[in-house]
Design a protein around this motif. Structure first.
Motif, PDB file in Angstrom:
ATOM      1  N   UNK A   9       0.819  -1.212   0.000  1.00 36.39           N
ATOM      2  CA  UNK A   9       0.000   0.000   0.000  1.00 36.39           C
ATOM      3  C   UNK A   9       0.855   1.264   0.000  1.00 36.39           C
ATOM      4  N   UNK A  10       2.122   1.152   0.388  1.00 39.72           N
ATOM      5  CA  UNK A  10       3.026   2.296   0.297  1.00 39.72           C
ATOM      6  C   UNK A  10       3.535   2.465  -1.127  1.00 39.72           C
ATOM      7  N   UNK A  11       3.641   1.345  -1.855  1.00 38.04           N
ATOM      8  CA  UNK A  11       4.168   1.385  -3.215  1.00 38.04           C
ATOM      9  C   UNK A  11       3.149   1.736  -4.277  1.00 38.04           C
ATOM     10  N   UNK A  12       1.868   1.506  -3.990  1.00 38.88           N
ATOM     11  CA  UNK A  12       0.808   1.815  -4.950  1.00 38.88           C
ATOM     12  C   UNK A  12      -0.486   2.079  -4.199  1.00 38.88           C
ATOM     13  N   UNK A  36      -5.826  -2.453  -7.508  1.00 33.92           N
ATOM     14  CA  UNK A  36      -7.002  -3.083  -8.090  1.00 33.92           C
ATOM     15  C   UNK A  36      -6.841  -3.249  -9.598  1.00 33.92           C
ATOM     16  N   UNK A  37      -6.289  -2.239 -10.245  1.00 36.49           N
ATOM     17  CA  UNK A  37      -6.080  -2.294 -11.688  1.00 36.49           C
ATOM     18  C   UNK A  37      -5.042  -3.363 -12.034  1.00 36.49           C
ATOM     19  N   UNK A  38      -3.977  -3.457 -11.246  1.00 41.29           N
ATOM     20  CA  UNK A  38      -2.948  -4.488 -11.476  1.00 41.29           C
ATOM     21  C   UNK A  38      -3.538  -5.883 -11.328  1.00 41.29           C
ATOM     22  N   UNK A  39      -4.436  -6.058 -10.363  1.00 40.17           N
ATOM     23  CA  UNK A  39      -5.078  -7.355 -10.159  1.00 40.17           C
ATOM     24  C   UNK A  39      -6.040  -7.652 -11.302  1.00 40.17           C
ATOM     25  N   UNK A  40      -6.824  -6.662 -11.704  1.00 40.62           N
ATOM     26  CA  UNK A  40      -7.776  -6.843 -12.799  1.00 40.62           C
ATOM     27  C   UNK A  40      -7.070  -7.228 -14.090  1.00 40.62           C
ATOM     28  N   UNK A  83       7.289  -3.090  -6.217  1.00 39.26           N
ATOM     29  CA  UNK A  83       7.161  -2.756  -4.801  1.00 39.26           C
ATOM     30  C   UNK A  83       8.288  -3.444  -4.036  1.00 39.26           C
ATOM     31  N   UNK A  84       9.047  -2.706  -3.213  1.00 36.85           N
ATOM     32  CA  UNK A  84      10.130  -3.322  -2.444  1.00 36.85           C
ATOM     33  C   UNK A  84       9.608  -4.467  -1.564  1.00 36.85           C
ATOM     34  N   UNK A  85      10.319  -5.598  -1.608  1.00 34.75           N
ATOM     35  CA  UNK A  85       9.943  -6.748  -0.790  1.00 34.75           C
ATOM     36  C   UNK A  85       8.998  -7.723  -1.476  1.00 34.75           C
ATOM     37  N   UNK A  86       8.558  -7.408  -2.690  1.00 31.86           N
ATOM     38  CA  UNK A  86       7.653  -8.291  -3.430  1.00 31.86           C
ATOM     39  C   UNK A  86       8.423  -8.909  -4.590  1.00 31.86           C
ATOM     40  N   UNK A  87       8.569 -10.231  -4.527  1.00 37.20           N
ATOM     41  CA  UNK A  87       9.228 -10.955  -5.606  1.00 37.20           C
ATOM     42  C   UNK A  87       8.204 -11.504  -6.586  1.00 37.20           C
ATOM     43  N   UNK A 104      -4.744  -3.361 -23.786  1.00 34.82           N
ATOM     44  CA  UNK A 104      -3.594  -3.342 -24.692  1.00 34.82           C
ATOM     45  C   UNK A 104      -3.008  -1.932 -24.810  1.00 34.82           C
ATOM     46  N   UNK A 105      -3.876  -0.941 -24.864  1.00 32.17           N
ATOM     47  CA  UNK A 105      -3.409   0.453 -24.947  1.00 32.17           C
ATOM     48  C   UNK A 105      -2.638   0.804 -23.674  1.00 32.17           C
ATOM     49  N   UNK A 106      -3.191   0.422 -22.523  1.00 32.02           N
ATOM     50  CA  UNK A 106      -2.532   0.693 -21.249  1.00 32.02           C
ATOM     51  C   UNK A 106      -1.161   0.025 -21.198  1.00 32.02           C
ATOM     52  N   UNK A 107      -1.078  -1.222 -21.614  1.00 33.89           N
ATOM     53  CA  UNK A 107       0.198  -1.945 -21.627  1.00 33.89           C
ATOM     54  C   UNK A 107       1.215  -1.251 -22.538  1.00 33.89           C
ATOM     55  N   UNK A 108       0.754  -0.787 -23.683  1.00 37.29           N
ATOM     56  CA  UNK A 108       1.651  -0.106 -24.621  1.00 37.29           C
ATOM     57  C   UNK A 108       2.205   1.176 -24.007  1.00 37.29           C
ATOM     58  N   UNK A 109       1.358   1.947 -23.347  1.00 31.73           N
ATOM     59  CA  UNK A 109       1.812   3.196 -22.723  1.00 31.73           C
ATOM     60  C   UNK A 109       2.797   2.927 -21.592  1.00 31.73           C
ATOM     61  N   UNK A 110       2.533   1.890 -20.805  1.00 27.58           N
ATOM     62  CA  UNK A 110       3.455   1.533 -19.725  1.00 27.58           C
ATOM     63  C   UNK A 110       4.793   1.065 -20.295  1.00 27.58           C
ATOM     64  N   UNK A 111       4.743   0.306 -21.391  1.00 32.74           N
ATOM     65  CA  UNK A 111       5.964  -0.181 -22.033  1.00 32.74           C
ATOM     66  C   UNK A 111       6.786   0.972 -22.620  1.00 32.74           C
ATOM     67  N   UNK A 112       6.117   2.048 -23.003  1.00 28.66           N
ATOM     68  CA  UNK A 112       6.810   3.215 -23.531  1.00 28.66           C
ATOM     69  C   UNK A 112       7.409   4.101 -22.433  1.00 28.66           C
ATOM     70  N   UNK A 113       7.176   3.725 -21.181  1.00 24.82           N
ATOM     71  CA  UNK A 113       7.800   4.445 -20.075  1.00 24.82           C
ATOM     72  C   UNK A 113       6.918   5.443 -19.357  1.00 24.82           C
ATOM     73  N   UNK A 114       5.646   5.518 -19.717  1.00 32.17           N
ATOM     74  CA  UNK A 114       4.748   6.430 -19.006  1.00 32.17           C
ATOM     75  C   UNK A 114       4.388   5.835 -17.653  1.00 32.17           C
ATOM     76  N   UNK A 115       4.145   6.680 -16.677  1.00 32.94           N
ATOM     77  CA  UNK A 115       3.781   6.204 -15.339  1.00 32.94           C
ATOM     78  C   UNK A 115       2.355   5.654 -15.352  1.00 32.94           C
ATOM     79  N   UNK A 116       2.013   4.945 -14.295  1.00 32.77           N
ATOM     80  CA  UNK A 116       0.665   4.392 -14.172  1.00 32.77           C
ATOM     81  C   UNK A 116      -0.388   5.503 -14.223  1.00 32.77           C
TER      82      UNK A 116
END
Length: 190
Positions: A90-93, A99-103, A113-117, A149-161
């Motif tokens: 919860x400190x990292x996101x 919720x979006x990462x889980x979805x 997130x530090x400590x999450x492998x 797919x659009x969200x994944x592309x933007x993240x892959x291009x280096x944009x923040x969440x």
């Protein structure tokens, strides 16, 4: 047992705060998302809490919103995830990003997130699937395959969440992947 604390914020030392409630100071562990939104020392503060009793300690965790506390409670139900790890997540996101990462089943976002492998991230995705969106009503709305797919592309291009999510919200609902990426990049270029 202790569901809420309201008092004067006496001290802030991340990730711990001291809340003075009628002369009794409660040490409360808080995620950084809550910590950054706290008032300055000496001002009134109200925190929703979760009380953990262990053999060697009694620890109070505090949250600014019911959504954060509900996410924390869902996280600590998972085998191998304790309160410290849940606080780290919860400190990292924020809850919406979690919720979006889980979805979208995005282990990569959790691994940041530090400590999450990798294994813990995959377990979190599996255990939380279907729980966060329904129980918490997070800001992440259900999105279709093209939007994912659009969200994944933007993240892959280096944009923040946050940048990617904001660009995604501005797009028409029925946009195709290639057109959506072009429109999102135009919006982000402004």
């Amino acid at each position: 047992m202790i569901g809420k604390l309201t008092g004067i914020l006496s001290d802030k030392n991340p990730p711990q705060v001291l809340v003075d409630c009628g002369g009794v100071g409660y040490e409360v562990q808080v995620p950084m998302s809550t910590f950054y939104n706290l008032p300055t020392s000496g001002e009134k503060v109200s925190l929703l809490t979760h009380f953990v009793v262990r053999e060697d300690a009694q620890i109070l965790y505090g949250f600014q919103s019911a959504e954060e506390r509900a996410a924390f409670r869902e996280l600590i139900k998972i085998s191998g995830v304790g309160p410290r790890t849940a606080l780290s997540v919860l400190s990292g996101m924020n809850v919406g990003e979690l919720s979006q990462a889980v979805t979208l089943q995005e282990a990569g976002r959790l691994i940041k997130v530090p400590g999450i492998g990798k294994k813990t991230a995959e377990r979190l995705l599996l255990e939380l699937k279907g729980k966060l969106g329904a129980d918490i009503g997070a800001s992440a709305t259900l999105i279709n395959d093209a939007q994912a797919d659009i969200l994944q592309a933007l993240l892959a291009l280096g944009y923040s969440d946050k940048e990617a999510a904001a660009a995604l919200k501005a797009l028409p609902a029925d946009v195709g992947v290639s057109d959506g990426i072009k429109l999102a990049l135009k919006a982000l270029a402004r």
